[in-house]
Design an enzyme around this catalytic site. Structure first.
Site, PDB file in Angstrom:
ATOM      1  N   LYS A  67       0.843  -1.201   0.000  1.00  0.00           N
ATOM      2  CA  LYS A  67       0.000   0.000   0.000  1.00  0.00           C
ATOM      3  C   LYS A  67       0.879   1.254   0.000  1.00  0.00           C
ATOM      4  CE  LYS A  67      -3.725  -2.336   2.508  1.00  0.00           C
ATOM      5  NZ  LYS A  67      -4.488  -2.351   3.784  1.00  0.00           N
ATOM      6  N   ASN A 109      -1.438  -0.182   7.450  1.00  0.00           N
ATOM      7  CA  ASN A 109      -0.875  -1.509   7.725  1.00  0.00           C
ATOM      8  C   ASN A 109      -0.076  -2.079   6.557  1.00  0.00           C
ATOM      9  OD1 ASN A 109      -3.025  -2.143   6.095  1.00  0.00           O
ATOM     10  ND2 ASN A 109      -3.996  -3.585   7.513  1.00  0.00           N
TER      11      ASN A 109
HETATM   12  P1  ATP Z   1      -6.314  -6.556   3.533  1.00  0.00           P
HETATM   13  O1  ATP Z   1      -7.508  -6.806   2.622  1.00  0.00           O
HETATM   14  O2  ATP Z   1      -5.768  -5.167   3.405  1.00  0.00           O
HETATM   15  O3  ATP Z   1      -5.276  -7.622   3.493  1.00  0.00           O
HETATM   16  P2  ATP Z   1      -7.839  -7.744   5.544  1.00  0.00           P
HETATM   17  O4  ATP Z   1      -8.532  -8.511   4.477  1.00  0.00           O
HETATM   18  O5  ATP Z   1      -7.015  -8.504   6.517  1.00  0.00           O
HETATM   19  O6  ATP Z   1      -6.911  -6.616   4.960  1.00  0.00           O
HETATM   20  P3  ATP Z   1     -10.237  -6.220   5.954  1.00  0.00           P
HETATM   21  O7  ATP Z   1     -11.103  -6.324   7.149  1.00  0.00           O
HETATM   22  O8  ATP Z   1     -10.717  -6.692   4.637  1.00  0.00           O
HETATM   23  O9  ATP Z   1      -8.875  -6.891   6.354  1.00  0.00           O
HETATM   24  O10 ATP Z   1      -9.789  -4.704   5.847  1.00  0.00           O
HETATM   25  C1  ATP Z   1      -9.178  -4.231   4.684  1.00  0.00           C
HETATM   26  C2  ATP Z   1      -8.340  -3.032   5.021  1.00  0.00           C
HETATM   27  O11 ATP Z   1      -9.177  -1.995   5.525  1.00  0.00           O
HETATM   28  C3  ATP Z   1      -7.320  -3.256   6.130  1.00  0.00           C
HETATM   29  O12 ATP Z   1      -6.125  -3.807   5.665  1.00  0.00           O
HETATM   30  C4  ATP Z   1      -7.113  -1.836   6.646  1.00  0.00           C
HETATM   31  O13 ATP Z   1      -6.196  -1.125   5.822  1.00  0.00           O
HETATM   32  C5  ATP Z   1      -8.475  -1.218   6.479  1.00  0.00           C
HETATM   33  N1  ATP Z   1      -9.183  -1.256   7.738  1.00  0.00           N
HETATM   34  C6  ATP Z   1      -9.803  -2.309   8.312  1.00  0.00           C
HETATM   35  N2  ATP Z   1     -10.349  -1.981   9.491  1.00  0.00           N
HETATM   36  C7  ATP Z   1     -10.073  -0.672   9.682  1.00  0.00           C
HETATM   37  C8  ATP Z   1     -10.361   0.277  10.689  1.00  0.00           C
HETATM   38  N3  ATP Z   1     -11.052  -0.064  11.778  1.00  0.00           N
HETATM   39  N4  ATP Z   1      -9.907   1.546  10.521  1.00  0.00           N
HETATM   40  C9  ATP Z   1      -9.220   1.897   9.437  1.00  0.00           C
HETATM   41  N5  ATP Z   1      -8.912   1.057   8.435  1.00  0.00           N
HETATM   42  C10 ATP Z   1      -9.322  -0.205   8.546  1.00  0.00           C
END
Ligand code: ATP
Length: 139
Positions: A9, A114
């Protein structure tokens, strides 16, 4: 052959973590079969995060991915159990829960910054590879 979509990212690109992330996947034995640097369109980011469209952080997330302050590196990695192991290598979505030795566990603390993304299932890997790398046959 199993494939997954891994992205660095904008915060990861801006912080100079691209080479480390690639190195970890190479060292593990996975094969890099697609790579591009781009500022994603709003349309692409909306579609990528469609499952999260009702979340309060959705607009901020899409803006962050697309505002162009730094680009995204999109990659396709191939190899045994790469979808599951890719997620293990990234660490927990919330870096506060990510173990040491994982990418997030070694480099960040904020869920909104992240560093990386990895497909969470065979279905999402197929969808995301199609979305970020276009039509059939490009990779
Ligand atoms: P990714 O798809 O990025 O690998 P993930 O599938 O593990 O992450 P998801 O729950 O799909 O997790 O969330 C996607 C992305 O949204 C997260 O990686 C993060 O960048 C963002 N995100 C999730 N929860 C929050 C939050 N509470 N506040 C801000 N950003 C969030």
């Amino acid at each position: 052959k199993e494939r997954t979509f891994i992205a660095v990212k904008p915060d990861g690109v801006q912080r100079g973590l691209v080479s480390d992330i690639i190195k970890r996947f190479e060292q593990r034995g996975y094969k890099l079969v697609g790579l591009k640097l781009l500022v994603p369109s709003k349309e692409l980011a909306n579609e990528h995060y469609a499952d999260l469209s009702s979340k309060p952080f959705f607009r901020g997330l899409v803006d962050y991915m697309t505002n162009g302050k730094a680009p995204v590196i999109g990659m396709v990695w191939e190899g045994p159990s790469v979808i599951k192991q890719g997620r293990v290598m990234l660490g927990a979505t919330d870096p506060r829960a990510a173990g040491p030795g994982t990418i997030r566990g070694d480099y960040c603390l904020s869920i909104g910054r992240n560093i990386c993304h990895g497909s969470d299932s065979a279905e999402s890997a197929e969808k995301e590879i199609g979305l970020w790398f276009g039509g059939k046959g490009e990779i």
